[in-house]
Design an enzyme around this catalytic site. Structure first.
Site, PDB file in Angstrom:
ATOM      1  N   PRO A  17       0.860  -1.196   0.000  1.00 12.26           N
ATOM      2  CA  PRO A  17       0.000   0.000   0.000  1.00 12.26           C
ATOM      3  C   PRO A  17       0.887   1.234   0.000  1.00 12.26           C
ATOM      4  CG  PRO A  17       0.030  -1.043   2.180  1.00 12.26           C
ATOM      5  CD  PRO A  17       0.830  -1.921   1.263  1.00 12.26           C
ATOM      6  N   MET A  18       0.617   2.185  -0.882  1.00 15.19           N
ATOM      7  CA  MET A  18       1.446   3.404  -0.929  1.00 15.19           C
ATOM      8  C   MET A  18       0.576   4.622  -1.221  1.00 15.19           C
ATOM      9  SD  MET A  18       4.908   2.096  -2.797  1.00 15.19           S
ATOM     10  CE  MET A  18       5.859   3.539  -2.404  1.00 15.19           C
ATOM     11  N   ALA A  19       0.467   5.493  -0.214  1.00 16.99           N
ATOM     12  CA  ALA A  19      -0.357   6.698  -0.352  1.00 16.99           C
ATOM     13  C   ALA A  19       0.119   7.512  -1.547  1.00 16.99           C
ATOM     14  CB  ALA A  19      -0.266   7.520   0.933  1.00 16.99           C
ATOM     15  N   GLN A  71      -6.561  -1.158   3.002  1.00 13.03           N
ATOM     16  CA  GLN A  71      -5.888  -0.877   4.272  1.00 13.03           C
ATOM     17  C   GLN A  71      -6.575   0.272   5.003  1.00 13.03           C
ATOM     18  OE1 GLN A  71      -2.071   1.259   4.829  1.00 13.03           O
ATOM     19  NE2 GLN A  71      -1.289  -0.690   5.581  1.00 13.03           N
ATOM     20  N   CYS A 101       2.447   3.372   9.894  1.00 12.73           N
ATOM     21  CA  CYS A 101       2.634   4.736   9.366  1.00 12.73           C
ATOM     22  C   CYS A 101       3.268   5.637  10.434  1.00 12.73           C
ATOM     23  CB  CYS A 101       1.290   5.319   8.922  1.00 12.73           C
ATOM     24  SG  CYS A 101       1.477   6.999   8.299  1.00 12.73           S
ATOM     25  N   ASN A 201       8.737  -7.365   3.885  1.00 13.99           N
ATOM     26  CA  ASN A 201       8.690  -6.130   3.097  1.00 13.99           C
ATOM     27  C   ASN A 201       9.921  -5.285   3.423  1.00 13.99           C
ATOM     28  OD1 ASN A 201       7.111  -3.006   3.700  1.00 13.99           O
ATOM     29  ND2 ASN A 201       7.522  -3.744   1.660  1.00 13.99           N
ATOM     30  N   GLY A 202      10.462  -4.645   2.382  1.00 11.49           N
ATOM     31  CA  GLY A 202      11.550  -3.697   2.631  1.00 11.49           C
ATOM     32  C   GLY A 202      12.734  -3.871   1.704  1.00 11.49           C
ATOM     33  N   GLY A 225       7.267  -2.294  -2.538  1.00 10.63           N
ATOM     34  CA  GLY A 225       6.737  -0.934  -2.600  1.00 10.63           C
ATOM     35  C   GLY A 225       7.469  -0.105  -3.635  1.00 10.63           C
ATOM     36  N   ARG A 226       8.485   0.646  -3.187  1.00  5.17           N
ATOM     37  CA  ARG A 226       9.167   1.587  -4.078  1.00  5.17           C
ATOM     38  C   ARG A 226       9.772   0.899  -5.297  1.00  5.17           C
ATOM     39  NH1 ARG A 226      13.165   3.530   0.140  1.00  5.17           N
ATOM     40  NH2 ARG A 226      12.766   1.364   0.735  1.00  5.17           N
TER      41      ARG A 226
HETATM   42  C1  LIG Z   1       5.255   7.340  -0.817  1.00  3.48           C
HETATM   43  C2  LIG Z   1       4.978   6.201   0.147  1.00  3.48           C
HETATM   44  C3  LIG Z   1       3.686   5.993   0.594  1.00  3.48           C
HETATM   45  C4  LIG Z   1       3.417   4.948   1.494  1.00  3.48           C
HETATM   46  N1  LIG Z   1       2.142   4.759   1.914  1.00  3.48           N
HETATM   47  C5  LIG Z   1       1.855   3.707   2.743  1.00  3.48           C
HETATM   48  C6  LIG Z   1       0.513   3.413   3.136  1.00  3.48           C
HETATM   49  O1  LIG Z   1      -0.452   4.082   2.732  1.00  3.48           O
HETATM   50  N2  LIG Z   1       0.332   2.356   3.980  1.00  3.48           N
HETATM   51  C7  LIG Z   1       1.369   1.574   4.443  1.00  3.48           C
HETATM   52  O2  LIG Z   1       1.152   0.625   5.187  1.00  3.48           O
HETATM   53  N3  LIG Z   1       2.628   1.834   4.065  1.00  3.48           N
HETATM   54  C8  LIG Z   1       2.902   2.857   3.227  1.00  3.48           C
HETATM   55  N4  LIG Z   1       4.176   3.065   2.812  1.00  3.48           N
HETATM   56  C9  LIG Z   1       5.227   2.105   3.209  1.00  3.48           C
HETATM   57  C10 LIG Z   1       5.320   0.983   2.160  1.00  3.48           C
HETATM   58  O3  LIG Z   1       4.126   0.238   2.078  1.00  3.48           O
HETATM   59  C11 LIG Z   1       6.478   0.017   2.477  1.00  3.48           C
HETATM   60  O4  LIG Z   1       6.245  -0.567   3.728  1.00  3.48           O
HETATM   61  C12 LIG Z   1       7.822   0.726   2.518  1.00  3.48           C
HETATM   62  O5  LIG Z   1       7.969   1.599   1.417  1.00  3.48           O
HETATM   63  C13 LIG Z   1       8.968  -0.306   2.505  1.00  3.48           C
HETATM   64  O6  LIG Z   1       8.883  -1.127   1.357  1.00  3.48           O
HETATM   65  P1  LIG Z   1       9.809  -0.843   0.053  1.00  3.48           P
HETATM   66  O7  LIG Z   1      11.218  -0.792   0.515  1.00  3.48           O
HETATM   67  O8  LIG Z   1       9.530  -2.014  -0.847  1.00  3.48           O
HETATM   68  O9  LIG Z   1       9.382   0.469  -0.522  1.00  3.48           O
HETATM   69  C14 LIG Z   1       4.473   4.101   1.944  1.00  3.48           C
HETATM   70  C15 LIG Z   1       5.773   4.330   1.480  1.00  3.48           C
HETATM   71  C16 LIG Z   1       6.038   5.355   0.587  1.00  3.48           C
HETATM   72  C17 LIG Z   1       7.455   5.566   0.106  1.00  3.48           C
END
Ligand SMILES: Cc1cc2nc3c(=O)[nH]c(=O)nc-3n(C[C@H](O)[C@H](O)[C@H](O)COP(=O)(O)O)c2cc1C
Length: 325
Positions: A17-19, A71, A101, A201-202, A225-226
């Site tokens: 999930p990514m806002a 979520q 968050c 995740n990460g 995510g990213r």
């Molecule tokens: C721009 C942005 C928005 C995010 N929004 C959410 C969100 O709405 N809910 C959530 O649980 N995590 C959110 N995250 C965290 C990601 O879901 C994820 O846990 C975090 O980026 C680590 O994973 P990654 O290294 O694959 O990016 C967000 C991260 C970023 C960078």
């Protein structure tokens, strides 16, 4: 295959999930590219239960993206339970509770990562959502609020005991931001202690890292995510790599279709100017490394008209395909 409660995913790769990013349009695109499960961005339980139009809009979904995880975030068990029911009614196949968050606006209300400081409230929220929900319930956590504790193992046990069907672990403390690498050892420690599925995740930026995370931690699923924002083809690449095949780079026509199809989908839900703005943010990932890509991106920066934007994108890719740039 990964099963979360009664929901069977096509594969064990999940879009995080990514806002601001995991819009309906983006979810439909990554689902087509092989994500086993997509998720809405975090939705305020307070906003939902007060029927705020902007918040309820986040629940819009499409059959092609299923199974969909919605979520929710909040700090009151009853409000979270009501919001979960609303999410299910609107089409969620899974309800995920945000306990990660770190944003000030969220934690000052006792929601998001602030819950990691209070195992009692974690128990009350998970139990309330579990009782209200007909679908599987998952929780997304971090390594803890800070190293001072309580830490993820204790929180994850509470979550399992209260009936959740899976837990996702983003192994950084809430106080850390992205300044340090994710410590995957936490994922392994939690996997050893729980019997429900654990999703790691990460820092998955390469397809090989997803396979390495599974091997090193024993996790049941991997959430990206990213890495998927920068390379939405990563889901397919992980799948081919796990079959021992070489990582396939997206072709020019796939990149063109990703941009144009995504833009078309965005235009169905927001006005053209906003869609144009959103698509510009994603152009980097689709044109990185291509000839004259920075000039191309600069050339479309001012275009707001849908037809002109589509033509400009089309022309750029046609020239590349014909070897004219
Ligand atoms: C721009 C942005 C928005 C995010 N929004 C959410 C969100 O709405 N809910 C959530 O649980 N995590 C959110 N995250 C965290 C990601 O879901 C994820 O846990 C975090 O980026 C680590 O994973 P990654 O290294 O694959 O990016 C967000 C991260 C970023 C960078």
């Amino acid at each position: 295959m990964l099963c979360i409660g009664s929901v069977k995913l096509d594969n064990s790769l999940l879009m995080a999930p990514m806002a601001g990013y995991t819009t309906l349009a983006f979810r439909l695109m990554v689902k087509k590219l092989g994500a086993g499960c997509v998720s809405s961005e975090m939705v305020s339980a307070n906003g939902l239960t007060r029927s705020h139009k902007k918040t309820t809009d986040y629940l819009k979904s499409h059959p092609a993206e299923k199974p969909l995880s919605v979520q929710i975030f909040g700090s009151h068990p009853e409000v979270m339970a009501m919001a979960a029911e609303m999410a299910v009614e609107a089409g969620a196949d899974l309800v995920d509770i945000n306990m990660g968050c770190p944003v000030r606006k969220v934690v000052k209300t006792g929601a998001g990562a602030a819950l990691l400081k209070d195992p009692g409230q974690v128990a009350r929220i998970v139990s309330a959502v579990r009782s209200a929900c007909s679908c599987p319930v998952t929780v997304k956590i971090r390594a803890g609020w800070s190293p001072a504790g309580p830490v993820a193992i204790e929180i994850a046990r509470v979550i399992e005991d209260c009936g959740a069907d899976a837990v996702t672990v983003h192994p950084r403390y809430a106080t850390q931001g992205f300044s340090v690498p994710a410590d995957w050892a936490w994922i392994g420690r939690i996997k050893e202690r729980l019997s429900i599925p654990v999703i790691g995740n990460g820092d998955i930026f390469e397809p090989s890292s997803a396979l390495r995370m599974k091997k090193e931690t024993g996790c049941d699923g991997v959430m990206i995510g990213r890495g998927a924002i920068g390379n939405p083809w990563i889901f397919r690449q992980v799948a081919t790599m796990s079959q021992g095949l070489p990582e396939a780079q997206p072709s020019l026509s796939e990149r063109r279709s990703f941009i144009l199809d995504h833009f078309g989908l965005l235009c169905e839900s927001v006005e053209e100017q906003r869609a144009a703005l959103a698509i510009r943010g994603l152009l980097l990932s689709c044109t990185r490394g291509l000839p004259h890509s920075s000039q191309f991106r600069a050339s479309i920066a001012q275009i707001k008209n849908r037809g002109t934007l589509v033509n400009t994108i089309d022309n750029y890719f046609s020239k590349l395909e014909n070897g004219q740039t």
